[in-house]
Design a protein around this motif. Structure first.
Motif, PDB file in Angstrom:
ATOM      1  N   GLY A 119       0.801  -1.212   0.000  1.00  0.00           N
ATOM      2  CA  GLY A 119       0.000   0.000   0.000  1.00  0.00           C
ATOM      3  C   GLY A 119       0.836   1.266   0.000  1.00  0.00           C
ATOM      4  O   GLY A 119       0.620   2.179  -0.809  1.00  0.00           O
ATOM      5  N   GLY A 120       1.815   1.319   0.913  1.00  0.00           N
ATOM      6  CA  GLY A 120       2.615   2.535   1.040  1.00  0.00           C
ATOM      7  C   GLY A 120       3.355   2.883  -0.239  1.00  0.00           C
ATOM      8  O   GLY A 120       3.409   4.052  -0.643  1.00  0.00           O
ATOM      9  N   TYR A 144      -3.795   8.372   7.303  1.00  0.00           N
ATOM     10  CA  TYR A 144      -2.493   7.677   7.269  1.00  0.00           C
ATOM     11  C   TYR A 144      -2.275   7.086   5.889  1.00  0.00           C
ATOM     12  O   TYR A 144      -3.192   6.520   5.301  1.00  0.00           O
ATOM     13  CB  TYR A 144      -2.488   6.554   8.321  1.00  0.00           C
ATOM     14  CG  TYR A 144      -1.304   5.618   8.207  1.00  0.00           C
ATOM     15  CD1 TYR A 144      -0.033   6.022   8.606  1.00  0.00           C
ATOM     16  CD2 TYR A 144      -1.450   4.341   7.683  1.00  0.00           C
ATOM     17  CE1 TYR A 144       1.054   5.178   8.487  1.00  0.00           C
ATOM     18  CE2 TYR A 144      -0.365   3.484   7.569  1.00  0.00           C
ATOM     19  CZ  TYR A 144       0.877   3.908   7.967  1.00  0.00           C
ATOM     20  OH  TYR A 144       1.955   3.069   7.848  1.00  0.00           O
ATOM     21  N   GLY A 146       1.125   5.544   4.944  1.00  0.00           N
ATOM     22  CA  GLY A 146       2.320   4.720   4.807  1.00  0.00           C
ATOM     23  C   GLY A 146       3.568   5.396   5.347  1.00  0.00           C
ATOM     24  O   GLY A 146       3.507   6.440   5.985  1.00  0.00           O
ATOM     25  N   ARG A 212     -13.231   6.617   6.751  1.00  0.00           N
ATOM     26  CA  ARG A 212     -12.480   5.765   7.681  1.00  0.00           C
ATOM     27  C   ARG A 212     -13.286   5.584   8.962  1.00  0.00           C
ATOM     28  O   ARG A 212     -14.066   4.675   9.093  1.00  0.00           O
ATOM     29  CB  ARG A 212     -11.103   6.360   7.987  1.00  0.00           C
ATOM     30  CG  ARG A 212     -10.286   5.526   8.937  1.00  0.00           C
ATOM     31  CD  ARG A 212      -9.542   4.432   8.207  1.00  0.00           C
ATOM     32  NE  ARG A 212      -8.971   3.457   9.105  1.00  0.00           N
ATOM     33  CZ  ARG A 212      -7.983   2.648   8.756  1.00  0.00           C
ATOM     34  NH1 ARG A 212      -7.465   2.716   7.551  1.00  0.00           N
ATOM     35  NH2 ARG A 212      -7.530   1.750   9.593  1.00  0.00           N
ATOM     36  N   SER A 241      -7.457   0.749   2.927  1.00  0.00           N
ATOM     37  CA  SER A 241      -8.230   0.111   3.999  1.00  0.00           C
ATOM     38  C   SER A 241      -9.740   0.195   3.765  1.00  0.00           C
ATOM     39  O   SER A 241     -10.472  -0.705   4.170  1.00  0.00           O
ATOM     40  CB  SER A 241      -7.880   0.728   5.358  1.00  0.00           C
ATOM     41  OG  SER A 241      -6.666   0.171   5.823  1.00  0.00           O
ATOM     42  N   ARG A 433      -3.490   8.709  13.934  1.00  0.00           N
ATOM     43  CA  ARG A 433      -3.979   8.781  12.568  1.00  0.00           C
ATOM     44  C   ARG A 433      -4.817  10.041  12.425  1.00  0.00           C
ATOM     45  O   ARG A 433      -5.844  10.173  13.102  1.00  0.00           O
ATOM     46  CB  ARG A 433      -4.835   7.546  12.297  1.00  0.00           C
ATOM     47  CG  ARG A 433      -5.310   7.345  10.899  1.00  0.00           C
ATOM     48  CD  ARG A 433      -6.285   6.189  10.875  1.00  0.00           C
ATOM     49  NE  ARG A 433      -5.676   4.905  11.174  1.00  0.00           N
ATOM     50  CZ  ARG A 433      -5.145   4.115  10.251  1.00  0.00           C
ATOM     51  NH1 ARG A 433      -5.183   4.454   8.982  1.00  0.00           N
ATOM     52  NH2 ARG A 433      -4.614   2.962  10.587  1.00  0.00           N
TER      53      ARG A 433
HETATM   54  C1  LIG Z   1      -5.256   4.033   4.506  1.00  0.00           C
HETATM   55  C2  LIG Z   1      -3.923   3.355   4.427  1.00  0.00           C
HETATM   56  N1  LIG Z   1      -3.001   3.791   3.566  1.00  0.00           N
HETATM   57  C3  LIG Z   1      -1.792   3.207   3.448  1.00  0.00           C
HETATM   58  C4  LIG Z   1      -1.456   2.132   4.234  1.00  0.00           C
HETATM   59  C5  LIG Z   1      -0.106   1.495   4.078  1.00  0.00           C
HETATM   60  O1  LIG Z   1      -0.233   0.264   3.431  1.00  0.00           O
HETATM   61  P1  LIG Z   1       0.909  -0.854   3.594  1.00  0.00           P
HETATM   62  O2  LIG Z   1       0.959  -1.231   5.031  1.00  0.00           O
HETATM   63  O3  LIG Z   1       0.454  -1.985   2.700  1.00  0.00           O
HETATM   64  O4  LIG Z   1       2.200  -0.242   3.091  1.00  0.00           O
HETATM   65  C6  LIG Z   1      -2.382   1.655   5.163  1.00  0.00           C
HETATM   66  C7  LIG Z   1      -2.033   0.544   6.058  1.00  0.00           C
HETATM   67  O5  LIG Z   1      -2.529   0.406   7.149  1.00  0.00           O
HETATM   68  C8  LIG Z   1      -3.650   2.269   5.268  1.00  0.00           C
HETATM   69  O6  LIG Z   1      -4.584   1.849   6.145  1.00  0.00           O
END
Ligand SMILES: Cc1ncc(COP(=O)(O)O)c(C=O)c1O
Length: 435
Positions: A119-120, A144, A146, A212, A241, A433
């Motif tokens: 994700g990040g 949030y 990453g 969220r 998420s 967050r």
């Molecule tokens: C909204 C959101 N963005 C980005 C991330 C980061 O994803 P990753 O942990 O796969 O790098 C997360 C992880 O919790 C998230 O909830």
């Protein structure tokens, strides 16, 4: 209960900085010194630790990744077939085109797709491309997104005295000081703050989760969309998420507000590494003007797992089940709190429900809950992330145990005795967050 997992965790702490690769999987976040920490196998909602003890996971379902449940037979058999066929070659896998078509079919506003595996990194790619497209550096964000520099730059603060102030728990050490003043935060449902940021800065992008912990107020998402158009900023919805929980696709589809890009990971592929960035063609073409490329973004398992996950998701209306389970748990928490005289706060969308104890020592109380629930063979914390494998009997058994645990917690709070009942230290609170 054996403690092989905790012993291994102690060893890991010496060998692996932070013991694990994800903050949210640290034992300290749950039950320092006592958490099983490692699993030997998992299926559905059940996890076996290294001593063969079985737990029902009523906490995070793989930190939100395993939306169908652990070791889902349909996704796993598609993956096993991919493994047999060879997962990485000099040529590309056709499934990445098939998946791109499916994602654009589900999100008719989107025309093009790129992939990553986490994700990040996918968010970092989206931000890079927005900067490439606009020729601008600055960002407004909420939530949030990453660990990457573009995001942690917000925690550089205006000066050294403010370092780390904004998002406690996300330390920006190692982030170039030159990024100071490039990432401006706003709170969810506060369009006025976003407009103020946009009036002072030419933004490359506005970055946020469409939903969220709270529902968007009427006009909020539309206001964000307007602000981004007026400013010339790319609107990026982070659906890492929020996606796949309320509907098949991004949650933004439910609110009728179209971003320029949306990013998926986690639940997209039921625990196999996969991430996707979808977007309007005009913005996505900017991938061609900057260098974004990586070997493992081309392997076959991720797209195969995503295709199998999405197809099952759609066939069985998985979100309906997740919302139902989440609502039952939320109602159960409230009822148990009422019966035992505890003050709690319940939040989040039903498939990602959250629970906090409304006391100055709330984190102690939450730690005690986790300890008591672990004794009853439940993994339980301050949240319940629903999966398709959670069934009514899991929820009912869990809520029975919750009510018993709440009674103990309530009595301990009343007697000012929570600390004494804890067999180890209080759990860490994680990071803040901005939501
Ligand atoms: C909204 C959101 N963005 C980005 C991330 C980061 O994803 P990753 O942990 O796969 O790098 C997360 C992880 O919790 C998230 O909830």
């Amino acid at each position: 209960m054996g403690n092989t997992g905790q012993r291994l965790y102690d060893r890991a702490r010496k060998r692996i900085p932070g013991a694990t690769q994800l903050l949210s999987k640290r034992a300290e976040m749950f039950l320092p010194g006592q958490w099983p920490s490692y699993y030997s196998r998992a299926r559905g909602v059940e996890i076996w630790d290294l001593d063969g003890e079985k737990y029902v996971d009523m906490a995070y379902s793989g930190i939100g990744a395993c939306i169908l449940g652990y070791a889902d037979p349909d996704v796993d058999s598609a993956v096993q077939e991919a493994v047999r066929a060879g997962t990485s070659t000099t040529l590309n896998c056709p499934e990445e085109v098939e998946l791109a078509d499916l994602l654009c079919e589900l999100h008719p506003w989107a025309e093009m797709v790129r992939y990553a595996r986490t994700g990040g990194e996918a968010m970092a790619m989206a931000v890079r491309v927005a900067r490439a497209k606009t020729g601008r550096d600055k960002l407004a964000f909420c939530g949030y997104h990453g660990w990457h520099d573009w995001y942690l730059a917000a925690n550089l603060g205006e000066n050294d005295a403010l370092v780390g102030h904004l998002l406690p728990g996300l330390a920006p050490a190692g982030v170039p000081a030159g990024l100071r003043g490039t990432a401006f935060p706003f709170h969810y449902n506060n369009v006025a703050k976003l407009e103020e940021i946009a009036s002072r800065n030419e933004l490359a992008a506005i970055v946020m989760e469409p939903i969220r912990s709270q529902e968007p107020e009427p006009g909020f998402l539309e206001g964000v969309r307007d602000a981004s158009r007026r400013n010339g900023a790319v609107l990026i919805f982070d659906e890492i998420s929020s996606g796949w929980r309320l509907n098949t696709g991004g949650a933004h589809l439910l609110y009728g507000v179209r971003p320029d890009m949306a990013v998926f990971a986690k639940a997209l592929s039921n625990g196999y590494p996969m991430a996707a960035i979808i977007g309007v063609g005009d913005v996505m073409q900017a991938f061609q003007s900057t260098f974004v490329s990586s070997t493992y973004w081309t392997e076959k398992i991720g797209p195969v797992a995503a295709l199998a996950t999405i197809r099952k998701h759609r066939r069985f209306d998985v979100p309906k089940h997740l919302v139902h389970m989440g609502n039952l748990v939320k109602a159960g928490w409230r009822k148990a709190a009422e019966r035992t005289g505890l003050r709690i706060k319940v939040g989040g969308i039903p498939p990602m429900a959250s629970l906090t104890f409304d006391y100055p020592n709330g984190q102690e109380a939450r730690t005690l809950l986790t300890q008591l629930m672990l004794d009853q063979r439940f993994l339980a914390a301050g949240a319940f992330y629903a999966s398709y494998s959670h069934q009514l009997h899991h929820v009912e058994n869990y809520l029975r145990a919750v009510e018993e645990a709440f009674a103990v917690v309530a009595a301990a709070i009343e007697a000012n005795d929570v600390q004494r009942l804890l067999k180890g230290p209080v759990a860490h609170a994680g990071f803040y967050r901005l939501a």
